[in-house]
Design a protein around this motif. Sequence first.
Motif, PDB file in Angstrom:
ATOM      1  N   SER A   7      25.426-104.695  12.614  1.00  0.00           N
ATOM      2  CA  SER A   7      25.508-104.091  13.961  1.00  0.00           C
ATOM      3  C   SER A   7      25.761-102.587  13.927  1.00  0.00           C
ATOM      4  CB  SER A   7      26.602-104.782  14.770  1.00  0.00           C
ATOM      5  OG  SER A   7      27.829-104.714  14.064  1.00  0.00           O
ATOM      6  N   GLU A   8      26.271-102.085  12.809  1.00  0.00           N
ATOM      7  CA  GLU A   8      26.603-100.656  12.737  1.00  0.00           C
ATOM      8  C   GLU A   8      25.373 -99.754  12.649  1.00  0.00           C
ATOM      9  OE1 GLU A   8      30.209 -99.493  10.282  1.00  0.00           O
ATOM     10  OE2 GLU A   8      30.009-101.590   9.718  1.00  0.00           O
ATOM     11  N   SER A   9      24.238-100.324  12.234  1.00  0.00           N
ATOM     12  CA  SER A   9      23.053 -99.464  12.068  1.00  0.00           C
ATOM     13  C   SER A   9      21.894 -99.860  12.985  1.00  0.00           C
ATOM     14  CB  SER A   9      22.593 -99.490  10.603  1.00  0.00           C
ATOM     15  OG  SER A   9      22.379-100.819  10.189  1.00  0.00           O
ATOM     16  N   MET A  10      22.123-100.849  13.867  1.00  0.00           N
ATOM     17  CA  MET A  10      21.029-101.292  14.760  1.00  0.00           C
ATOM     18  C   MET A  10      20.494-100.129  15.593  1.00  0.00           C
ATOM     19  SD  MET A  10      22.222-104.815  16.441  1.00  0.00           S
ATOM     20  CE  MET A  10      22.142-106.344  15.549  1.00  0.00           C
ATOM     21  N   VAL A  11      19.206-100.201  15.860  1.00  0.00           N
ATOM     22  CA  VAL A  11      18.576 -99.147  16.663  1.00  0.00           C
ATOM     23  C   VAL A  11      17.742 -99.782  17.772  1.00  0.00           C
ATOM     24  CG1 VAL A  11      16.720 -97.410  16.606  1.00  0.00           C
ATOM     25  CG2 VAL A  11      18.496 -97.379  14.859  1.00  0.00           C
ATOM     26  N   GLU A  12      17.851 -99.240  18.964  1.00  0.00           N
ATOM     27  CA  GLU A  12      16.942 -99.621  20.058  1.00  0.00           C
ATOM     28  C   GLU A  12      16.202 -98.368  20.489  1.00  0.00           C
ATOM     29  OE1 GLU A  12      19.137-103.296  22.361  1.00  0.00           O
ATOM     30  OE2 GLU A  12      18.045-101.753  23.473  1.00  0.00           O
ATOM     31  N   MET A  13      14.899 -98.486  20.566  1.00  0.00           N
ATOM     32  CA  MET A  13      14.081 -97.306  20.891  1.00  0.00           C
ATOM     33  C   MET A  13      13.077 -97.719  21.961  1.00  0.00           C
ATOM     34  SD  MET A  13      11.906 -95.410  17.945  1.00  0.00           S
ATOM     35  CE  MET A  13      10.170 -95.251  18.286  1.00  0.00           C
ATOM     36  N   ARG A  14      12.859 -96.865  22.933  1.00  0.00           N
ATOM     37  CA  ARG A  14      11.939 -97.200  24.015  1.00  0.00           C
ATOM     38  C   ARG A  14      10.866 -96.116  24.109  1.00  0.00           C
ATOM     39  NH1 ARG A  14      12.429-100.651  28.618  1.00  0.00           N
ATOM     40  NH2 ARG A  14      14.417-101.466  27.888  1.00  0.00           N
ATOM     41  N   GLU A  15       9.624 -96.538  24.286  1.00  0.00           N
ATOM     42  CA  GLU A  15       8.510 -95.594  24.429  1.00  0.00           C
ATOM     43  C   GLU A  15       7.707 -95.981  25.668  1.00  0.00           C
ATOM     44  OE1 GLU A  15       7.670 -92.955  22.548  1.00  0.00           O
ATOM     45  OE2 GLU A  15       9.064 -93.253  20.874  1.00  0.00           O
ATOM     46  N   LEU A  16       7.140 -94.969  26.340  1.00  0.00           N
ATOM     47  CA  LEU A  16       6.215 -95.216  27.454  1.00  0.00           C
ATOM     48  C   LEU A  16       4.801 -95.039  26.926  1.00  0.00           C
ATOM     49  CD1 LEU A  16       5.675 -95.595  30.520  1.00  0.00           C
ATOM     50  CD2 LEU A  16       5.856 -93.106  30.736  1.00  0.00           C
ATOM     51  N   VAL A  17       3.932 -96.024  27.155  1.00  0.00           N
ATOM     52  CA  VAL A  17       2.557 -95.934  26.649  1.00  0.00           C
ATOM     53  C   VAL A  17       1.741 -95.020  27.572  1.00  0.00           C
ATOM     54  CG1 VAL A  17       0.479 -97.212  26.015  1.00  0.00           C
ATOM     55  CG2 VAL A  17       2.739 -98.255  25.674  1.00  0.00           C
ATOM     56  N   LEU A  18       1.308 -93.891  27.030  1.00  0.00           N
ATOM     57  CA  LEU A  18       0.537 -92.894  27.781  1.00  0.00           C
ATOM     58  C   LEU A  18      -0.930 -92.977  27.364  1.00  0.00           C
ATOM     59  CD1 LEU A  18       3.144 -90.012  27.502  1.00  0.00           C
ATOM     60  CD2 LEU A  18       2.578 -91.352  29.542  1.00  0.00           C
ATOM     61  N   PRO A  19      -1.846 -92.396  28.161  1.00  0.00           N
ATOM     62  CA  PRO A  19      -3.282 -92.514  27.841  1.00  0.00           C
ATOM     63  C   PRO A  19      -3.636 -92.109  26.412  1.00  0.00           C
ATOM     64  CG  PRO A  19      -3.001 -91.633  30.037  1.00  0.00           C
ATOM     65  CD  PRO A  19      -1.618 -91.724  29.450  1.00  0.00           C
ATOM     66  N   ASN A  20      -2.933 -91.109  25.878  1.00  0.00           N
ATOM     67  CA  ASN A  20      -3.236 -90.644  24.524  1.00  0.00           C
ATOM     68  C   ASN A  20      -2.818 -91.649  23.442  1.00  0.00           C
ATOM     69  OD1 ASN A  20      -4.382 -88.593  22.965  1.00  0.00           O
ATOM     70  ND2 ASN A  20      -2.353 -87.837  22.383  1.00  0.00           N
ATOM     71  N   ASP A  21      -2.075 -92.676  23.829  1.00  0.00           N
ATOM     72  CA  ASP A  21      -1.631 -93.704  22.875  1.00  0.00           C
ATOM     73  C   ASP A  21      -2.588 -94.892  22.858  1.00  0.00           C
ATOM     74  OD1 ASP A  21       0.833 -92.305  22.431  1.00  0.00           O
ATOM     75  OD2 ASP A  21       1.619 -93.177  24.290  1.00  0.00           O
ATOM     76  N   ALA A  22      -3.649 -94.835  23.684  1.00  0.00           N
ATOM     77  CA  ALA A  22      -4.436 -96.055  23.932  1.00  0.00           C
ATOM     78  C   ALA A  22      -5.914 -95.890  23.575  1.00  0.00           C
ATOM     79  CB  ALA A  22      -4.319 -96.421  25.408  1.00  0.00           C
ATOM     80  N   ASN A  23      -6.594 -97.043  23.448  1.00  0.00           N
ATOM     81  CA  ASN A  23      -8.054 -97.026  23.242  1.00  0.00           C
ATOM     82  C   ASN A  23      -8.758 -96.958  24.599  1.00  0.00           C
ATOM     83  OD1 ASN A  23      -8.068 -99.595  24.367  1.00  0.00           O
ATOM     84  ND2 ASN A  23      -8.301-100.658  22.409  1.00  0.00           N
ATOM     85  N   ILE A  24     -10.089 -97.042  24.578  1.00  0.00           N
ATOM     86  CA  ILE A  24     -10.806 -96.839  25.846  1.00  0.00           C
ATOM     87  C   ILE A  24     -10.628 -98.002  26.826  1.00  0.00           C
ATOM     88  CG2 ILE A  24     -12.536 -95.165  25.039  1.00  0.00           C
ATOM     89  CD1 ILE A  24     -14.416 -97.481  24.560  1.00  0.00           C
ATOM     90  N   LEU A  25     -10.065 -99.102  26.372  1.00  0.00           N
ATOM     91  CA  LEU A  25      -9.747-100.211  27.289  1.00  0.00           C
ATOM     92  C   LEU A  25      -8.355-100.056  27.895  1.00  0.00           C
ATOM     93  CD1 LEU A  25     -11.084-103.226  25.183  1.00  0.00           C
ATOM     94  CD2 LEU A  25     -12.170-102.144  27.162  1.00  0.00           C
ATOM     95  N   GLY A  26      -7.659 -98.997  27.471  1.00  0.00           N
ATOM     96  CA  GLY A  26      -6.311 -98.789  28.001  1.00  0.00           C
ATOM     97  C   GLY A  26      -5.250 -99.613  27.296  1.00  0.00           C
ATOM     98  N   ASN A  27      -5.596-100.098  26.089  1.00  0.00           N
ATOM     99  CA  ASN A  27      -4.626-100.875  25.303  1.00  0.00           C
ATOM    100  C   ASN A  27      -4.002 -99.989  24.217  1.00  0.00           C
ATOM    101  OD1 ASN A  27      -5.342-103.165  26.722  1.00  0.00           O
ATOM    102  ND2 ASN A  27      -6.861-103.805  25.206  1.00  0.00           N
ATOM    103  N   LEU A  28      -2.709-100.163  24.014  1.00  0.00           N
ATOM    104  CA  LEU A  28      -1.995 -99.390  22.989  1.00  0.00           C
ATOM    105  C   LEU A  28      -2.674 -99.527  21.626  1.00  0.00           C
ATOM    106  CD1 LEU A  28       0.520 -97.840  21.935  1.00  0.00           C
ATOM    107  CD2 LEU A  28       1.699-100.044  21.801  1.00  0.00           C
ATOM    108  N   LEU A  29      -2.882 -98.395  20.955  1.00  0.00           N
ATOM    109  CA  LEU A  29      -3.487 -98.395  19.617  1.00  0.00           C
ATOM    110  C   LEU A  29      -2.525 -99.024  18.600  1.00  0.00           C
ATOM    111  CD1 LEU A  29      -4.724 -94.693  19.656  1.00  0.00           C
ATOM    112  CD2 LEU A  29      -6.220 -96.705  19.562  1.00  0.00           C
ATOM    113  N   GLY A  30      -3.079 -99.836  17.694  1.00  0.00           N
ATOM    114  CA  GLY A  30      -2.253-100.475  16.659  1.00  0.00           C
ATOM    115  C   GLY A  30      -1.562 -99.443  15.784  1.00  0.00           C
ATOM    116  N   GLY A  31      -2.276 -98.369  15.473  1.00  0.00           N
ATOM    117  CA  GLY A  31      -1.710 -97.336  14.596  1.00  0.00           C
ATOM    118  C   GLY A  31      -0.517 -96.640  15.241  1.00  0.00           C
ATOM    119  N   ARG A  32      -0.609 -96.431  16.561  1.00  0.00           N
ATOM    120  CA  ARG A  32       0.516 -95.780  17.264  1.00  0.00           C
ATOM    121  C   ARG A  32       1.734 -96.703  17.241  1.00  0.00           C
ATOM    122  NH1 ARG A  32      -0.652 -91.548  18.064  1.00  0.00           N
ATOM    123  NH2 ARG A  32      -1.452 -91.070  20.098  1.00  0.00           N
TER     124      ARG A  32
END
Length: 162
Positions: A7-32
């Motif tokens: 529990s001392e090193s746990m991390v929670e991180m939140r990201e908002l998926v923006l157009p630059n993170d996605a493919n042309i279908l609007g789905n988040l890129l696997g690499g991102r």
Amino acid sequence: MNAKKVSESMVEMRELVLPNDANILGNLLGGRLLHWIDVAGAMAASRHAQSIVATVSIDSVEFKHPVKVGEMVLLKARLTWVGRTSMEVLVDVCSENYLTGKTMFTNRAYLTFVAVDENNKPVPVPGLILETEEEIRENQEAIKRREQRLLRRNASAGANCG
Ligand SMILES: CC(C)(COP(=O)(O)OP(=O)(O)OC[C@H]1O[C@@H](n2cnc3c(N)ncnc32)[C@H](O)[C@@H]1OP(=O)(O)O)[C@@H](O)C(=O)NCCC(=O)NCCS
């Protein structure tokens, strides 16, 4: 070096998926997503080791559900196992549509990091204190995953670019 709780090193991180993170279908890129998984995992490993860390392995990752532009991605990283200089980190990924409140479990990934000094030489890490039944179970499974990883590492040891 004093051993530390998971529990001392746990991390929670939140990201908002923006157009630059996605493919042309609007789905988040696997690499991102892999990049975010790597960053969340590295932060947990760095917090445990209190050291710089290098990623040496990312186990196979399945993409179970597409994450759409405008959704949030929540990444939760925690240590499952430590060796002398290496650490296994589990990263769970969920998507969240904040308009509807709907959440979806999308991925689980296991990564291995090595603590290194300023010359990129591996350095020892603190032990890991397991407190819950789930942490003990994860730790036992991590030992088996490590054996498989080391076998794969040995199998590719002779590979070259020629
Ligand atoms: C990190 C690095 C300095 C370690 O050097 P190394 O020669 O592999 O060191 P060692 O053989 O002593 O291994 C160090 C630890 O990592 C573990 N390890 C190394 N490669 C591993 C792999 N593929 N899978 C799992 N564990 C691995 C070893 O088992 C050892 O663990 P332990 O100390 O807990 O017993 C070196 O591998 C490196 O620089 N790798 C590139 C890292 C990088 O650039 N990552 C970004 C992605 S390209």
